[in-house]
Design a protein around this motif. Structure first.
Motif, mmCIF file in Angstrom:
data_model
loop_
_atom_site.group_PDB
_atom_site.id
_atom_site.type_symbol
_atom_site.label_atom_id
_atom_site.label_comp_id
_atom_site.label_asym_id
_atom_site.label_seq_id
_atom_site.Cartn_x
_atom_site.Cartn_y
_atom_site.Cartn_z
ATOM 1 N N GLY A 168 40.969 40.716 34.462
ATOM 2 C CA GLY A 168 40.188 39.953 34.050
ATOM 3 C C GLY A 168 40.562 38.644 34.715
ATOM 4 O O GLY A 168 40.983 38.035 35.435
ATOM 5 N N LEU A 169 39.458 37.288 33.431
ATOM 6 C CA LEU A 169 39.490 36.364 34.184
ATOM 7 C C LEU A 169 38.952 35.393 32.595
ATOM 8 O O LEU A 169 38.279 35.795 32.878
ATOM 9 C CB LEU A 169 38.680 35.826 35.716
ATOM 10 C CG LEU A 169 38.664 34.752 35.958
ATOM 11 C CD1 LEU A 169 40.277 34.040 36.434
ATOM 12 C CD2 LEU A 169 38.031 34.351 37.474
ATOM 13 N N ASP A 170 40.105 34.660 32.763
ATOM 14 C CA ASP A 170 39.448 33.804 31.864
ATOM 15 C C ASP A 170 40.587 32.128 31.881
ATOM 16 O O ASP A 170 41.305 32.389 33.273
ATOM 17 C CB ASP A 170 39.879 33.644 30.376
ATOM 18 C CG ASP A 170 41.044 34.628 29.824
ATOM 19 O OD1 ASP A 170 42.252 34.091 30.644
ATOM 20 O OD2 ASP A 170 41.283 35.350 29.209
ATOM 21 N N ASP A 175 31.840 43.656 38.795
ATOM 22 C CA ASP A 175 32.589 43.397 37.648
ATOM 23 C C ASP A 175 34.078 42.368 37.916
ATOM 24 O O ASP A 175 34.745 42.816 38.275
ATOM 25 C CB ASP A 175 32.752 44.923 37.450
ATOM 26 C CG ASP A 175 33.734 44.071 35.817
ATOM 27 O OD1 ASP A 175 33.564 43.206 35.131
ATOM 28 O OD2 ASP A 175 33.886 45.027 34.692
ATOM 29 N N GLN A 181 35.527 41.273 35.916
ATOM 30 C CA GLN A 181 36.578 41.238 34.310
ATOM 31 C C GLN A 181 37.545 42.353 35.052
ATOM 32 O O GLN A 181 38.598 42.683 34.716
ATOM 33 C CB GLN A 181 35.849 41.187 33.055
ATOM 34 C CG GLN A 181 35.051 39.901 32.553
ATOM 35 C CD GLN A 181 36.510 38.549 33.027
ATOM 36 O OE1 GLN A 181 37.571 39.182 32.733
ATOM 37 N NE2 GLN A 181 35.248 37.578 32.937
ATOM 38 N N TYR A 237 43.415 38.626 39.518
ATOM 39 C CA TYR A 237 43.605 37.899 40.776
ATOM 40 C C TYR A 237 45.435 37.399 41.111
ATOM 41 O O TYR A 237 44.708 36.294 41.966
ATOM 42 C CB TYR A 237 43.324 36.561 39.938
ATOM 43 C CG TYR A 237 41.187 36.715 39.105
ATOM 44 C CD1 TYR A 237 40.445 36.622 40.399
ATOM 45 C CD2 TYR A 237 40.821 37.484 38.004
ATOM 46 C CE1 TYR A 237 39.297 36.692 40.171
ATOM 47 C CE2 TYR A 237 39.756 38.567 38.137
ATOM 48 C CZ TYR A 237 38.964 37.672 39.015
ATOM 49 O OH TYR A 237 37.216 38.347 39.169
#
Lengths: 248, 497
Positions: B39-41, B86, B88, B92
């Motif tokens: 996921g990435l935020d 995708d 997400q 990472y």
């Protein structure tokens, strides 16, 4: 001793019969000239011996040193000592003549179960052969046939023959595209190659090469068959009278 | 299509049951890893920055890139096809567990074994694989080894330091050389340059940092070896090389990854800066896992590489040998700003099975009398698609500028494709732009000639392809040229089983 024996050989190209029953026996130590008009099947004979794809043997046999080679791959035939000097040598840009020759010599050494020659020994050998054909040493560094003149390409074929020392050399119109000097040099190369352990089949349209490389036998091919055989006098006669009187 | 050509195609690609057999680098290292959840935020970006103990300016820089990335669409103009990624579902960050080793002696033996198996020495007595025979005089090579998201070792640092050369992991450079990093990071490839450069700027992990001071010739070859190991993890390395006035450096990167059925993303950014009279030679041997013969798995290699010839008479030269990756999207470019500066791009890209490559370069001529040379050799086999895409731009100030482009494609079999997309944008009528392109096939005639001389068809194909690539291999450092030729041979030969 019979080195090459061809019996009742029928060959098709694209479903069309080009050779219609060839019989030929070549002994060690001999030079045979195969002559004939355009389209008589001369080049087909040369190519089918070497195993070029697209030349289908329908009937008959081809034996080299008593072993039938019809089912062998081109490289296996090469390793058994069958050499074809190409009528139209193809270019391989970027691959140097030296590299190409070394790969060929190594393959032959390995085929015999020998160690490939050292680079130093090989280069010496290649230089000697090139010198014999009056080719500049730089010639070995150039890409295989890349940018070569017609004459250089033909000399390059003979160079490969001298280095690989085949049992049977089939030379397909090696004289075409050569000027007088080139013809002499190539002929000298072929004569130097001649020995009682090998044999040469010269496929040629003209008899002028035969003034320099004297054949033991001359065969005339017409419509896929050998219609006449004789000694070198036959070649002279063909020069004077053409092929017409034999073909019919 | 002749029967013969079909045979040739079989020879080079399709009959092979397990592509893996010829991908020697396809093993997995069993090592405990510290991996961020997929996921990435913003919190992930902050977490990466925190793991690297970065100063706040670096964290902010990353966050800015992340916010820009959010509004950018992925590029769709390349001649490649793949399902949407995708972002997400990817992790990472992944690094071997434990504290970072302070010296080579502290590096996990399992990692040392991994690099040994790959032929990359992480000790300072040995030479690179394949050069053992060159004896004691063989040039030494300093190696930065990047394993997933971190640099695990950098060799010869002390010896390089004596010459004033900085060669270290990017995360170390952020801490130790902040002035250089702040000045140049993102100066050649701006954060929002493209979708993947923005993503990389947000989440980049390790990569190499090189600084060669004024008038210094780097005393040895520098190289970075990138290894993706962890599953479902992207690799986002960042490399920055600065050659100060009159400096010279030659740098090589190599890359491999285990064989996996899933695709993995590799989105690197490499920036080169050459000041006055400086020269940077950057060579890549890219051998990421290409996927199997049906096109399952393999690396998506979406990379932005660009060099800036800032100073007069500076020179940047890219050489790449691309044999791996399921998809390659990569255009090592040069911005020719300094007067009389020189940009070069030499490329060999080999695709087979279902591989897709869209690669080339951009040469942007800004300064007067700038000169660029592009030599691209694409080899396509199997069902692969291989495209050259290149742009030469002549700005109005580039008086006397010249470009020469040579773009050759070689086809093996006829289920593959070769494409050329040259773009020429000249705002300068006097600029000299030459473009030559050829497409050829490994012909039945060439193959028959080789066979007639006793050379078996596999060797013949390898020899012909190597000959085709000669102009490019010539530009590689000697030992790597040997490695590249071998790699090409293995890539072709593997198909024969």
């Amino acid at each position: 001793m019979t080195l090459l024996r061809i019996e009742d050989l029928h060959v098709e190209v694209d479903g069309k019969e080009i050779l219609a029953g060839i019989d030929l026996a070549v002994d060690a130590g001999e030079v045979h000239a195969v002559m004939g008009p355009n389209g008589s099947g001369k080049s087909t004979l040369a190519n089918v011996l070497a195993g070029r794809p697209g030349y289908d043997v329908i009937r008959g046999s081809m034996t080299v040193d008593g072993a039938d080679v019809s089912a062998l791959s081109p490289e296996e035939r090469s390793l058994r000592g069958l050499f074809l000097a190409f009528q139209y040598p193809v270019e391989i840009p970027g691959v140097s003549n030296m590299e190409f020759l070394k790969a060929a010599v190594d393959a032959h050494a390995l085929g015999r179960g020998d160690e490939p020659p050292s680079a130093v020994d090989f280069v010496k050998r290649a230089r000697v052969a090139a010198g014999r054909l009056q080719l500049n040493p730089d010639f070995l560094k150039r890409g295989v046939n890349d940018g070569f003149s017609g004459g250089e390409k033909k000399r390059n074929e003979i160079l490969q023959m001298l280095i690989l020392e085949p049992r049977l050399a089939v030379l397909d119109e090696t004289d075409s595209g050569l000027d007088i000097d080139g013809l002499q040099v190539v002929a000298d190369g072929i004569n130097a190659f001649r020995a009682n352990t090998n044999a040469v089949v010269l496929v040629t349209h003209y008899q002028r090469l035969l003034n320099y490389v004297v054949p033991d036998h001359v065969h005339v091919l017409a419509d896929g068959r050998i219609v006449h055989s004789g000694d070198r006098k036959l070649a002279v006669e063909l020069e004077e009278r053409g092929y017409g009187w034999l073909a019919n | 299509m002749s029967e013969r050509t079909t045979e040739l195609a079989d020879l080079v690609g399709e009959e092979h049951a397990a592509t893996g057999r010829d991908y020697a680098a396809g093993f997995v290292t069993e090592i405990e890893a510290d991996t961020l959840p997929p996921g990435l935020d913003e919190s992930i970006v902050r977490a990466i920055s925190a793991k690297k103990e970065e100063p706040s300016w670096m964290t902010e820089w990353r966050l800015d890139a992340f916010r820009r990335w959010l509004s950018m669409p992925p590029p769709r103009w390349a001649h490649v096809q793949f399902p949407d990624i995708d972002f997400q579902a990817i992790s990472y960050f992944s690094a071997p567990k434990g504290d970072a080793p302070k010296s080579l002696d502290e590096v996990d033996p399992e990692l040392l074994r991994t690099y040994e198996k790959l032929g990359i020495p992480l000790h300072e007595r040995a030479r690179l694989a394949g050069v053992d025979t060159a004896g004691e005089d063989a040039p030494q090579v300093a190696v930065d080894a990047v394993f997933d998201s971190v640099s695990v070792a950098t060799t010869f640092k002390e010896r390089l330091a004596e010459a004033g050369v900085v060669f270290c992991a990017m995360s170390e450079a952020v801490r130790e050389h902040p002035d250089l990093v702040r000045r140049y990071l993102g100066s050649v490839v701006p954060k929002p340059d493209n979708f993947y450069s923005a993503l990389n700027s947000a989440v980049f992990s390790d990569g190499s940092f090189v600084y060669v001071p004024k008038g210094t010739r780097c005393p040895m070859e520098l190289s970075t070896y990138f290894r993706i190991n962890a599953e479902n993890t992207g690799q986002f390395e960042r490399t920055l090389i600065i050659a100060d006035e009159g400096a010279y450096v030659s740098y090589l990167e190599g890359c491999t990854a285990p064989m996996r059925d899933d695709n993995q993303l590799h989105a690197a950014v490499v920036e080169l800066v050459a000041l006055e009279d400086a020269e940077i030679k950057y060579s890549t041997v890219q051998n990421w896992y290409p996927g199997d013969e049906q096109g399952n798995g393999g690396i998506y290699n979406f990379v932005t590489k660009r060099g800036a010839c800032l100073g007069d008479r500076s020179k940047i030269s890219w050489t790449q040998v691309e044999t791996g990756s399921a998809i390659t999207w990569k255009y090592p470019s040069v911005v020719l700003r300094g007067a009389d500066s020189v940009g070069e791009f030499y490329s060999v890209a080999l695709t087979r099975n279902r591989q897709q490559a869209d690669t080339g370069t951009k040469m942007t001529h800004i300064g007067p009398r700038t000169k660029s040379t592009i030599v691209s050799k694409g080899i396509s086999a199997g069902n692969s698609q291989n495209s050259y895409r290149g742009r030469v731009r002549m700005n109005p100030g580039a008086r006397g500028a010249r470009n020469y482009t040579q773009c050759d494609s070689l086809l093996i079999g006829d289920a593959c494709g070769a494409h050329t997309f040259p773009y020429i944008e000249s705002k300068l009528p006097s600029a000299v732009i030459e473009h030559e392109a050829t497409t050829s096939k490994v012909s039945d005639e060439q193959l028959f000639l080789c066979q007639q001389r006793g050379i078996d068809p596999e060797k013949a194909v390898a020899m012909i392809v190597n000959g085709f690539c000669r102009d490019v291999f010539r530009t590689l450092p000697m030992e790597f040229a040997v490695e590249a030729a071998k790699l090409l041979e293995v890539s072709l030969e593997g198909a024969v089983g």
